[in-house]
Design a protein around this motif. Structure first.
Motif, PDB file in Angstrom:
ATOM      1  N   LYS A 137      -1.289   3.572  13.285  1.00  0.00           N
ATOM      2  CA  LYS A 137      -1.987   3.386  12.014  1.00  0.00           C
ATOM      3  C   LYS A 137      -3.492   3.226  12.206  1.00  0.00           C
ATOM      4  O   LYS A 137      -4.285   3.527  11.305  1.00  0.00           O
ATOM      5  CB  LYS A 137      -1.417   2.156  11.300  1.00  0.00           C
ATOM      6  N   ASP A 157       0.847  -1.198   0.000  1.00  0.00           N
ATOM      7  CA  ASP A 157       0.000   0.000   0.000  1.00  0.00           C
ATOM      8  C   ASP A 157       0.884   1.250   0.000  1.00  0.00           C
ATOM      9  O   ASP A 157       1.819   1.354   0.810  1.00  0.00           O
ATOM     10  CB  ASP A 157      -0.897  -0.006   1.244  1.00  0.00           C
ATOM     11  N   LYS A 180       4.164   7.138   2.133  1.00  0.00           N
ATOM     12  CA  LYS A 180       3.757   8.543   2.235  1.00  0.00           C
ATOM     13  C   LYS A 180       3.491   9.002   3.665  1.00  0.00           C
ATOM     14  O   LYS A 180       3.413  10.204   3.917  1.00  0.00           O
ATOM     15  CB  LYS A 180       2.487   8.767   1.403  1.00  0.00           C
ATOM     16  N   ALA A 181       3.339   8.088   4.583  1.00  0.00           N
ATOM     17  CA  ALA A 181       2.924   8.440   5.937  1.00  0.00           C
ATOM     18  C   ALA A 181       3.964   9.315   6.622  1.00  0.00           C
ATOM     19  O   ALA A 181       5.176   9.087   6.497  1.00  0.00           O
ATOM     20  CB  ALA A 181       2.692   7.172   6.751  1.00  0.00           C
ATOM     21  N   HIS A 235      -5.873   4.730   9.418  1.00  0.00           N
ATOM     22  CA  HIS A 235      -5.240   5.464   8.314  1.00  0.00           C
ATOM     23  C   HIS A 235      -4.983   4.537   7.131  1.00  0.00           C
ATOM     24  O   HIS A 235      -4.891   4.994   5.991  1.00  0.00           O
ATOM     25  CB  HIS A 235      -3.906   6.063   8.765  1.00  0.00           C
ATOM     26  N   GLN A 236      -4.830   3.254   7.399  1.00  0.00           N
ATOM     27  CA  GLN A 236      -4.640   2.252   6.345  1.00  0.00           C
ATOM     28  C   GLN A 236      -5.053   0.901   6.891  1.00  0.00           C
ATOM     29  O   GLN A 236      -4.663   0.526   7.984  1.00  0.00           O
ATOM     30  CB  GLN A 236      -3.179   2.194   5.881  1.00  0.00           C
ATOM     31  N   GLN A 261     -10.247   4.558   4.496  1.00  0.00           N
ATOM     32  CA  GLN A 261      -8.946   3.948   4.225  1.00  0.00           C
ATOM     33  C   GLN A 261      -8.953   2.456   4.562  1.00  0.00           C
ATOM     34  O   GLN A 261      -7.934   1.778   4.425  1.00  0.00           O
ATOM     35  CB  GLN A 261      -7.854   4.653   5.030  1.00  0.00           C
ATOM     36  N   TYR A 306       0.442   3.978   1.230  1.00  0.00           N
ATOM     37  CA  TYR A 306       0.384   4.690   2.516  1.00  0.00           C
ATOM     38  C   TYR A 306       1.716   4.628   3.242  1.00  0.00           C
ATOM     39  O   TYR A 306       2.173   5.615   3.827  1.00  0.00           O
ATOM     40  CB  TYR A 306      -0.715   4.082   3.397  1.00  0.00           C
TER      41      TYR A 306
END
Length: 398
Positions: free
Chosen positions: A226, A126, A131-132, A307-308, A330, A128
Motif C-alpha cells: 500500500k 476508505d 477497489k484495490a 496508494h492510500q 492519496q 480503496y
C-alpha cells in the motif's frame, strides 16, 4: 474526564493508530483528561512498559479476527469508571465486542449509566480497500461482514471520529447502508519532536551503515504494498541508471526505514534494489528513539507515495522537523501540503513518483530550505498536538 481507548494492538510495528494514541494522551492529560488503553496484545509483551498511562493487555488474541475472551469480562468490571470510550479501528473482534457490550449495557440501564461511545476508523472505511487489485475476495468478504456486523457498529456509536475531512467524505462511499448518528472531523495531533542532538545524528549513522553523512531522501513507514515502496525503488533506480556519471554524484541517496523487510514483498524490494544496494539505497530496518529522529533531522526530504494513507503520521513528523515532504495525492493531508508549498504532490504511479523525485532534485538549495520552513509552519497550524487535544476535549464535554 476519564477516557478509555480500545484497540487491537499497541505494538509500534502495527502502524499509525497506536502511535496516534501515544501522541494524543500527553496533551489530553494536560487538559485533565485521564486515559487508559485496553488492547488484545499478549500480557508478556514488553513494548508498553515505557508508556506513561495504563495499558491493559487482554490477549493474546487468536486468529485473523483477533478474538480474546478477556475483553468483555474486563469491560464488565471496568467500563463504569469511564466517561467515554473510543474504539480504534474496525473489522476485528474488538469493535464488534465493545459495541455488542454497549447495546446490552444500555438495554439494562435504560441508557442512564452508559459512557459515550465513539468509533475512530483510522481510514478503514476508505473505498480503496474495496477497489484495490488483488483484494477482490476480501472486498466480497467485507460486503458480507458489513451487512452482518460492521454496519451495526457504525449505527450504535454515538459518533464517528475522523482524522481529516477527506477521510470523513471517503467513508460515505464504500458501503451501504452507512448510517452514523454523527460524523466529526476531530483532526490528528502529532507531538512535537524532541530537539535535535548530536546523539540522534550518531545513532542514525550507526544504524545506517555505509551512508555516513551523504545527503539522502527518507522513506519511513511499514514496508507494505500500500505504501508504494516498489514504485519508489523502481523510479529511483531508473533515475540513477538514466543519469550520466557526473549527475549521479549529485543524486541524494535513498534510505528506506520500516518493519517488514522479511516479508515476501520486502524481499522483492531487496531484489529490485540489488544493483544499487549499500551504495545508493539503504535498508536499516525499523528505527526508534534517537535513531528515528536522527533519520528525520538528517534527511533532505521525506517521501511517502502511498496508494492510500488515512493521515500519514510520519509525514507530519517530518514536517515538524522542517523537512519538505514528497507525497502522493492519496495521502489524505495532501491538500494542506500542496496549498502551503510544504512539499510536492503527484499521482501514486511510477510516473508520479519519478515526478516527485526529479522535481525535488531540480530545486535550488534556497527553494528546498523555504519548503522546509513552510512545512514546519504548516505542521504547527494544522497538525500540532495541542489544538487537536482541545478539540477532543470539547467533543467529550458536550
Amino acid at each position: 474526564m476519564r477516557l478509555l481507548r480500545v484497540i487491537p494492538s499497541m505494538n509500534p510495528s502495527t502502524g499509525g493508530p497506536c502511535q496516534g494514541i501515544r501522541n494524543a494522551i500527553p496533551e489530553l492529560q494536560k487538559l485533565g483528561i485521564y486515559n487508559e488503553v485496553a488492547c488484545l496484545d499478549d500480557p508478556r509483551s514488553s513494548f508498553s512498559r515505557n508508556d506513561l498511562f495504563p495499558v491493559h493487555l487482554l490477549g493474546p488474541a487468536k486468529g485473523p479476527w483477533q478474538y480474546s475472551n478477556k475483553l468483555v469480562p474486563w469491560l464488565e468490571k471496568n467500563v463504569h469508571r469511564f466517561d467515554a470510550v473510543i474504539v480504534h479501528g474496525l473489522w476485528l473482534y474488538h469493535d464488534y465486542a465493545v459495541v455488542k457490550f454497549f447495546r446490552q449495557l444500555r438495554a439494562r440501564t435504560n441508557n442512564k449509566k452508559s459512557p459515550k461511545l465513539f468509533v475512530m476508523p483510522h481510514g478503514m472505511l476508505d473505498p480503496y480497500f474495496q477497489k484495490a487489485p488483488g483484494r477482490k475476495l476480501k472486498a466480497i468478504r467485507n460486503k458480507i461482514y458489513w451487512k452482518l456486523v460492521e454496519s451495526k457498529v457504525i449505527e450504535n456509536a454515538d459518533a464517528m471520529l475522523f482524522t481529516t475531512e477527506s477521510e470523513l467524505l471517503l467513508a460515505r462511499e464504500a458501503f451501504q447502508p452507512y448510517l452514523p448518528k454523527q460524523e466529526i472531523n476531530i483532526g490528528y495531533g502529532i507531538a512535537a519532536p524532541p530537539p535535535f542532538t548530536h546523539e540522534m545524528h550518531n545513532a542514525f549513522i550507526n544504524e545506517c551503515s555505509g551512508l555516513n553523512d551523504r545527503p539522502f531522501i527518507l522513506f519511513l513507514s511499514r514496508i507494505h504494498e500500500k505504501k508504494s515502496v516498489d514504485l519508489l525503488i523502481q523510479s529511483y533506480v531508473d533515475i540513477v541508471k538514466g543519469s550520466n556519471t557526473a549527475n549521479q554524484t549529485n543524486i541524494p541517496k535513498l534510505v528506506i526505514v520500516g518493519p517488514g523487510m522479511n516479508t515476501p514483498f520486502g524481499k522483492n524490494l531487496l531484489t529490485m534494489a540489488a544493483d544499487l544496494k549499500d551504495e545508493y539505497i539503504f535498508f536499516p530496518g525499523m528505527l526508534t528513539g534517537d535513531a528515528k529522529w536522527g533519520a528525520f533531522y538528517n534527511c533532505d526530504a521525506f517521501i511517502l507515495p502511498s496508494h492510500q494513507e488515512n493521515f500519514g503520521i510520519a509525514v507530519a513528523e517530518a514536517m515538524a522537523c522542517s523537512k519538505p515532504v514528497l507525497i502522493s495525492n492519496q495521502v489524505n493531508i495532501f491538500r494542506e501540503i500542496e496549498t502551503s508549498h510544504s512539499g510536492i504532490v503527484a499521482d501514486d504511479t511510477v510516473e508520479g513518483v519519478s515526478y516527485l523525485l526529479n522535481s525535488f532534485f531540480s530545486l535550488t538549495d534556497v527553494e528546498k530550505k523555504q519548503m522546509g520552513v513552510n512545512a514546519k509552519t504548516t505542521y504547527e497550524k494544522y497538525f500540532a498536538a495541542a489544538p487537536a487535544a482541545q478539540k477532543m476535549l470539547s467533543i467529550l464535554s458536550n
